[in-house]
Write a protein that holds these residues in place. Structure first.
Motif, PDB file in Angstrom:
ATOM      1  N   MET A  63       0.834  -1.205   0.000  1.00  0.00           N
ATOM      2  CA  MET A  63       0.000   0.000   0.000  1.00  0.00           C
ATOM      3  C   MET A  63       0.864   1.248   0.000  1.00  0.00           C
ATOM      4  O   MET A  63       0.645   2.161  -0.805  1.00  0.00           O
ATOM      5  CB  MET A  63      -0.916   0.035   1.237  1.00  0.00           C
ATOM      6  N   VAL A  64       1.831   1.307   0.899  1.00  0.00           N
ATOM      7  CA  VAL A  64       2.689   2.488   1.019  1.00  0.00           C
ATOM      8  C   VAL A  64       3.419   2.744  -0.298  1.00  0.00           C
ATOM      9  O   VAL A  64       3.512   3.888  -0.756  1.00  0.00           O
ATOM     10  CB  VAL A  64       3.678   2.325   2.197  1.00  0.00           C
ATOM     11  N   ARG A  65       3.926   1.699  -0.920  1.00  0.00           N
ATOM     12  CA  ARG A  65       4.658   1.846  -2.178  1.00  0.00           C
ATOM     13  C   ARG A  65       3.760   2.441  -3.262  1.00  0.00           C
ATOM     14  O   ARG A  65       4.150   3.383  -3.963  1.00  0.00           O
ATOM     15  CB  ARG A  65       5.191   0.489  -2.631  1.00  0.00           C
ATOM     16  N   HIS A  66       2.546   1.919  -3.383  1.00  0.00           N
ATOM     17  CA  HIS A  66       1.628   2.439  -4.395  1.00  0.00           C
ATOM     18  C   HIS A  66       1.165   3.854  -4.060  1.00  0.00           C
ATOM     19  O   HIS A  66       1.029   4.689  -4.960  1.00  0.00           O
ATOM     20  CB  HIS A  66       0.436   1.507  -4.585  1.00  0.00           C
ATOM     21  N   PHE A  67       0.924   4.113  -2.794  1.00  0.00           N
ATOM     22  CA  PHE A  67       0.521   5.467  -2.400  1.00  0.00           C
ATOM     23  C   PHE A  67       1.625   6.469  -2.764  1.00  0.00           C
ATOM     24  O   PHE A  67       1.346   7.580  -3.204  1.00  0.00           O
ATOM     25  CB  PHE A  67       0.214   5.548  -0.910  1.00  0.00           C
ATOM     26  N   ASP A  68       2.898   6.070  -2.579  1.00  0.00           N
ATOM     27  CA  ASP A  68       4.010   6.931  -2.960  1.00  0.00           C
ATOM     28  C   ASP A  68       4.045   7.120  -4.474  1.00  0.00           C
ATOM     29  O   ASP A  68       4.239   8.232  -4.968  1.00  0.00           O
ATOM     30  CB  ASP A  68       5.345   6.343  -2.482  1.00  0.00           C
ATOM     31  N   ASP A  69       3.856   6.012  -5.215  1.00  0.00           N
ATOM     32  CA  ASP A  69       3.863   6.092  -6.677  1.00  0.00           C
ATOM     33  C   ASP A  69       2.752   7.007  -7.193  1.00  0.00           C
ATOM     34  O   ASP A  69       2.939   7.709  -8.187  1.00  0.00           O
ATOM     35  CB  ASP A  69       3.702   4.705  -7.301  1.00  0.00           C
ATOM     36  N   TRP A  70       1.624   6.983  -6.535  1.00  0.00           N
ATOM     37  CA  TRP A  70       0.475   7.788  -6.971  1.00  0.00           C
ATOM     38  C   TRP A  70       0.534   9.210  -6.416  1.00  0.00           C
ATOM     39  O   TRP A  70      -0.310  10.028  -6.738  1.00  0.00           O
ATOM     40  CB  TRP A  70      -0.825   7.130  -6.532  1.00  0.00           C
ATOM     41  N   LEU A  72      -0.111  10.351  -3.357  1.00  0.00           N
ATOM     42  CA  LEU A  72      -1.287  10.682  -2.556  1.00  0.00           C
ATOM     43  C   LEU A  72      -0.889  11.580  -1.390  1.00  0.00           C
ATOM     44  O   LEU A  72       0.163  11.393  -0.776  1.00  0.00           O
ATOM     45  CB  LEU A  72      -1.952   9.410  -1.997  1.00  0.00           C
ATOM     46  N   SER A  73      -1.732  12.546  -1.109  1.00  0.00           N
ATOM     47  CA  SER A  73      -1.512  13.418   0.055  1.00  0.00           C
ATOM     48  C   SER A  73      -1.804  12.612   1.325  1.00  0.00           C
ATOM     49  O   SER A  73      -2.430  11.548   1.259  1.00  0.00           O
ATOM     50  CB  SER A  73      -2.439  14.626  -0.022  1.00  0.00           C
ATOM     51  N   PRO A  74      -1.365  13.100   2.484  1.00  0.00           N
ATOM     52  CA  PRO A  74      -1.659  12.376   3.734  1.00  0.00           C
ATOM     53  C   PRO A  74      -3.159  12.156   3.950  1.00  0.00           C
ATOM     54  O   PRO A  74      -3.573  11.076   4.393  1.00  0.00           O
ATOM     55  CB  PRO A  74      -1.067  13.286   4.817  1.00  0.00           C
ATOM     56  N   SER A  75      -3.981  13.145   3.612  1.00  0.00           N
ATOM     57  CA  SER A  75      -5.430  12.979   3.761  1.00  0.00           C
ATOM     58  C   SER A  75      -5.954  11.907   2.813  1.00  0.00           C
ATOM     59  O   SER A  75      -6.784  11.081   3.189  1.00  0.00           O
ATOM     60  CB  SER A  75      -6.156  14.296   3.471  1.00  0.00           C
ATOM     61  N   GLU A  76      -5.458  11.914   1.584  1.00  0.00           N
ATOM     62  CA  GLU A  76      -5.884  10.907   0.612  1.00  0.00           C
ATOM     63  C   GLU A  76      -5.435   9.516   1.037  1.00  0.00           C
ATOM     64  O   GLU A  76      -6.156   8.539   0.844  1.00  0.00           O
ATOM     65  CB  GLU A  76      -5.330  11.252  -0.776  1.00  0.00           C
ATOM     66  N   ARG A  77      -4.263   9.423   1.638  1.00  0.00           N
ATOM     67  CA  ARG A  77      -3.794   8.121   2.141  1.00  0.00           C
ATOM     68  C   ARG A  77      -4.743   7.595   3.216  1.00  0.00           C
ATOM     69  O   ARG A  77      -5.103   6.412   3.205  1.00  0.00           O
ATOM     70  CB  ARG A  77      -2.380   8.243   2.719  1.00  0.00           C
ATOM     71  N   ASP A  78      -5.128   8.471   4.132  1.00  0.00           N
ATOM     72  CA  ASP A  78      -6.054   8.054   5.190  1.00  0.00           C
ATOM     73  C   ASP A  78      -7.373   7.568   4.596  1.00  0.00           C
ATOM     74  O   ASP A  78      -7.901   6.526   4.990  1.00  0.00           O
ATOM     75  CB  ASP A  78      -6.318   9.198   6.169  1.00  0.00           C
ATOM     76  N   LYS A 113      -5.740   9.150  -9.591  1.00  0.00           N
ATOM     77  CA  LYS A 113      -4.299   8.945  -9.458  1.00  0.00           C
ATOM     78  C   LYS A 113      -3.920   7.473  -9.580  1.00  0.00           C
ATOM     79  O   LYS A 113      -2.836   7.142 -10.079  1.00  0.00           O
ATOM     80  CB  LYS A 113      -3.803   9.502  -8.121  1.00  0.00           C
ATOM     81  N   ALA A 114      -4.805   6.586  -9.106  1.00  0.00           N
ATOM     82  CA  ALA A 114      -4.533   5.148  -9.164  1.00  0.00           C
ATOM     83  C   ALA A 114      -4.861   4.551 -10.520  1.00  0.00           C
ATOM     84  O   ALA A 114      -4.467   3.422 -10.823  1.00  0.00           O
ATOM     85  CB  ALA A 114      -5.330   4.428  -8.078  1.00  0.00           C
TER      86      ALA A 114
END
Length: 131
Positions: A63-70, A72-78, A113-114
């Motif tokens: 998840m973290v790897r894809h969130f970084d690739d996309w 995503l802001s901290p709010s979007e990650r949450d 983004k995804a």
């Protein structure tokens, strides 16, 4: 035995003792085998639990790897994490203390983004990655 018309045959006391002894031995053997099987199952359950922990850790890293690739802001990650956990937009809004409109906008940004069209595809994306 008289009700069914079965005739009783006199049995010696030695025969009765042997039958009782064999029955007791069978019960003891059954109890011992039951304990052995339970211990084996307990070991298997520990192994399954360990595998689940490993899979869980790998899923988080994925998840973290894809969130970084996309990006995503901290709010979007949450919001993405809560979405993957299966919460509805209303539940996410309540948990985060935001309006449903804000959550919908963040979800749409996440999906864009995804490169997916919605919640189901986002979840499917991660399941497919794990498999």
């Amino acid at each position: 035995m008289e009700l069914f018309g079965i005739r009783q045959v006199a049995v010696s006391w030695e025969y009765r003792e042997i039958v009782q002894l064999v029955t007791i031995l069978g019960m003891v053997l059954g109890a011992v085998l039951g304990i052995v099987v339970l211990k084996g199952m307990r070991g298997n359950m520990r192994e399954v639990d360990n595998r689940m922990l490993v899979a869980s850790g790998q899923f988080h890293e994925l998840m973290v790897r894809h969130f970084d690739d996309w990006s995503l802001s901290p709010s979007e990650r949450d919001v993405a994490i809560l979405t993957l956990k299966g919460l509805s937009n209303a539940e996410i809004a309540e948990v985060r203390g935001k309006s449903i409109g804000t959550i919908k906008a963040q979800c749409n940004a996440i999906y864009q983004k995804a490169g997916v069209s919605g919640r189901t595809q986002l979840i499917s994306f991660f399941i497919e990655e794990l498999i």
